[in-house]
Structure formats: C-alpha cells, structure tokens
Design an enzyme around this catalytic site. Structure first.
Site, PDB file in Angstrom:
ATOM      1  N   GLU A  39      -1.547 -66.630  11.897  1.00 12.55           N
ATOM      2  CA  GLU A  39      -0.380 -67.672  12.261  1.00 12.55           C
ATOM      3  C   GLU A  39       0.189 -67.133  13.415  1.00 12.55           C
ATOM      4  O   GLU A  39       0.192 -66.112  13.864  1.00 12.55           O
ATOM      5  CB  GLU A  39       0.553 -67.408  11.121  1.00 12.55           C
ATOM      6  CG  GLU A  39       1.910 -68.299  11.211  1.00 12.55           C
ATOM      7  CD  GLU A  39       2.903 -68.087  10.230  1.00 12.55           C
ATOM      8  OE1 GLU A  39       2.604 -66.996   9.256  1.00 12.55           O
ATOM      9  OE2 GLU A  39       3.860 -68.658  10.042  1.00 12.55           O
ATOM     10  N   LYS A 110       3.279 -76.490   9.460  1.00 12.60           N
ATOM     11  CA  LYS A 110       3.641 -76.072   8.444  1.00 12.60           C
ATOM     12  C   LYS A 110       4.612 -76.736   7.710  1.00 12.60           C
ATOM     13  O   LYS A 110       5.589 -76.997   8.049  1.00 12.60           O
ATOM     14  CB  LYS A 110       4.065 -74.364   8.635  1.00 12.60           C
ATOM     15  CG  LYS A 110       4.571 -73.553   7.556  1.00 12.60           C
ATOM     16  CD  LYS A 110       4.601 -72.077   8.122  1.00 12.60           C
ATOM     17  CE  LYS A 110       4.767 -71.045   7.121  1.00 12.60           C
ATOM     18  NZ  LYS A 110       5.248 -69.804   7.810  1.00 12.60           N
ATOM     19  N   CYS A 143       0.156 -69.803   6.111  1.00 11.75           N
ATOM     20  CA  CYS A 143       0.963 -68.608   5.605  1.00 11.75           C
ATOM     21  C   CYS A 143       1.739 -69.020   4.447  1.00 11.75           C
ATOM     22  O   CYS A 143       1.251 -69.148   3.197  1.00 11.75           O
ATOM     23  CB  CYS A 143       1.910 -68.044   6.555  1.00 11.75           C
ATOM     24  SG  CYS A 143       2.101 -66.497   6.018  1.00 11.75           S
ATOM     25  N   VAL A 170       4.283 -60.993   5.111  1.00  9.29           N
ATOM     26  CA  VAL A 170       5.393 -59.770   4.992  1.00  9.29           C
ATOM     27  C   VAL A 170       5.305 -59.258   3.481  1.00  9.29           C
ATOM     28  O   VAL A 170       5.790 -58.185   3.175  1.00  9.29           O
ATOM     29  CB  VAL A 170       6.294 -60.126   5.781  1.00  9.29           C
ATOM     30  CG1 VAL A 170       6.349 -60.183   7.039  1.00  9.29           C
ATOM     31  CG2 VAL A 170       7.080 -61.268   5.183  1.00  9.29           C
TER      32      VAL A 170
HETATM   33  C1  ACM Z   1       5.059 -66.453   6.240  1.00 10.55           C
HETATM   34  O1  ACM Z   1       5.143 -67.504   5.758  1.00 10.55           O
HETATM   35  N1  ACM Z   1       4.625 -66.006   7.635  1.00 10.55           N
HETATM   36  C2  ACM Z   1       5.229 -65.568   5.485  1.00 10.55           C
END
Ligand code: ACM
Length: 266
Positions: A39, A110, A143, A170
């Site tokens: 990402e 996203k 992500c 994370v």
């Molecule tokens: C994330 O969505 N970068 C944790």
C-alpha cells in the site's frame, strides 16, 4: 501454471522518485505473471495532513510513476498490482492500481479506511470487481479491507481466483486472518506488506513485514521475514481456486443460505 509474487520493502516517506527507483530496480529481471506491491509504496504511509496527501498524490491517468511501471510491465511482460495515493480533482483516495503491458487497467479505491487515514483520504467509491488477465480472475483489496470478510467474500462470489492485497500493516492480526479468508473462500491471496517505520515529526508508525502467499484451503505457501526487503514469486495453479468443496458434499459457495443472512445479504 501462473506465477504470482510480491515485493516487500521499506518506502521512505515523501521520496516518490527514490521509492519508484527501488521498485524498478528490484523488478528489473522478474519472471512473473503478477507482482503485488505494498500500500502507498511511493509516497509512504504516515501522512500528517490532507495537504500533504494532495502534494504527493497523483492522477494515475497523468502519472510518471504509472508510466514507468507500465514500461516495466511491457519489458518484462507481466502485471503489477500496487498501492497508490490517487488524486482525482479535489478528492484523494488510498487506491490500488492494476497495471499491465497496455498501461493502467483498473483502479480500486480502499473502501475501509484505517484509523487516521479518515483525516486525510476520502473513502473509496469504486465497487468491488474482478479483472481477468491471462485466463485468471483477480480481485483487489487494500490493507484494512482484510478486517471486513464481506470484501473477500464479494470478490469470491464474483469468481476471483487470487486476492491481490497491497498492505501497510500495523496491527498483528492480518497475516493469520488471511489464512481464514482463503480457507472460507477457497482462493489464493497475495498480501504485500512493507517493513520498517515511517518516522514523521508527528510520530512514528512501525509496519510488520511478513508478506505472504496463501493457497485455497488456507495453506501458507510462503511468508517473508518481518524486517527485510524481499521479492518472492511462487508458481500456483489457479484452477484449484475454482473447486469450492471443503468436503465431498460441502461447497463453501454453493451451500450458502443468503436468505437467512439478514442485513448482510441486503
Ligand atoms: C492499514 O489499513 N494500512 C492498516
């Protein structure tokens, strides 16, 4: 057979050209059908403000970064799925791009922004969809979409053979969870994560590495270490993702009962 892989590395915040050159060098003699990048691999992740995003994000239709990646795809005859800070007029999206020898093929924005991303990105507005290339259907997610099983299931219902999943993880949960996404949907997933910290004046975020390729049934085919650059490509048989039987008489897609799923199926 089909060759899929990822490139795990540590982008440096704001150094778009340096990060792009790092990717171009790493993939310069790759042999693959698809390689997934993390990402936001060119800008870095830990923005402080929306102004910072606007300064670094690009319109993929007019992007030197996308042009360079498409040139590499032509030279090496493969596809890239990459995270991308996308600017579209006054909007900014945390996106994933499918790029091939012919250029930009598809953009996914996203859907599920994570934590402080909500302060500086707009929530995605592109429907989930699968793209067919070389007879294989891929679905893109970004992500934190991992935490919403609806995403993988929707893509599976559309016939995705492989989930391509750029990530900057994370929390510690995703890698294990993706095994379950592949078990319950019987498809492949390539999670490309970054490693190393983003060190910014407003704080530090550490990313967990451990990029991976998972097979239908939840079988971990390969996983990277937590703190090392790694390009890894594996050979897979996409046909395995089209058999949804977990036992002789139990098919994980055909046996669904959406009429009993209430809100979820509306
Ligand atoms: C994330 O969505 N970068 C944790």
């Amino acid at each position: 057979m089909f060759r899929v892989g990822y490139f795990q590395f540590r982008p440096l915040f704001g150094r778009v050209e340096r990060n792009l050159n790092r990717v171009l060098a790493a993939l310069s003699d790759v042999r693959a059908d698809i390689v997934v990048l993390p990402e936001l691999p060119f800008t870095g992740y830990y923005f402080a403000t929306r102004d910072e995003v606007m300064a670094l994000a690009e319109d993929p239709a007019r992007s030197a970064t996308v042009d360079s990646l498409a040139r590499l795809c032509r030279q090496r005859d493969f596809y890239i799925v990459t995270g991308f800070a996308e600017r579209r007029h006054e909007k900014a999206y945390n996106s994933s791009l499918l790029i091939g020898p012919q250029g930009l093929v598809h953009t996914y924005r996203k859907l599920h922004l994570f934590n402080t991303e909500k302060d500086y990105f707009d929530a995605g507005d592109t429907p989930l969809s699968v793209q067919e290339l070389r007879g294989v259907k891929i679905g893109m997610m970004v992500c934190f979409d991992w935490a919403f099983p609806e995403v993988a299931r929707t893509l599976a219902l559309q016939g995705a053979d492989i989930l391509c999943h750029p990530a900057n993880l994370v929390l510690g949960f995703c890698q294990q969870t993706m095994l379950t996404r592949c078990l319950e949907n019987r498809l492949y997933a390539v999670t490309a994560n970054r490693h190393g910290p983003d060190l910014r004046p407003h704080g530090e975020l550490k990313f967990t590495g451990r990029s991976q390729v998972v097979a239908p049934g939840g079988k971990l085919l390969q996983r990277a270490p937590a703190r090392r650059d790694l390009l890894h490509v594996v050979e897979i048989d996409p046909a395995l993702a089209r058999n949804k039987a977990i036992t002789v008489r139990s098919d994980l897609i055909a046996d669904r009962r959406p009429q009993f799923y209430g809100e979820l199926a509306r």
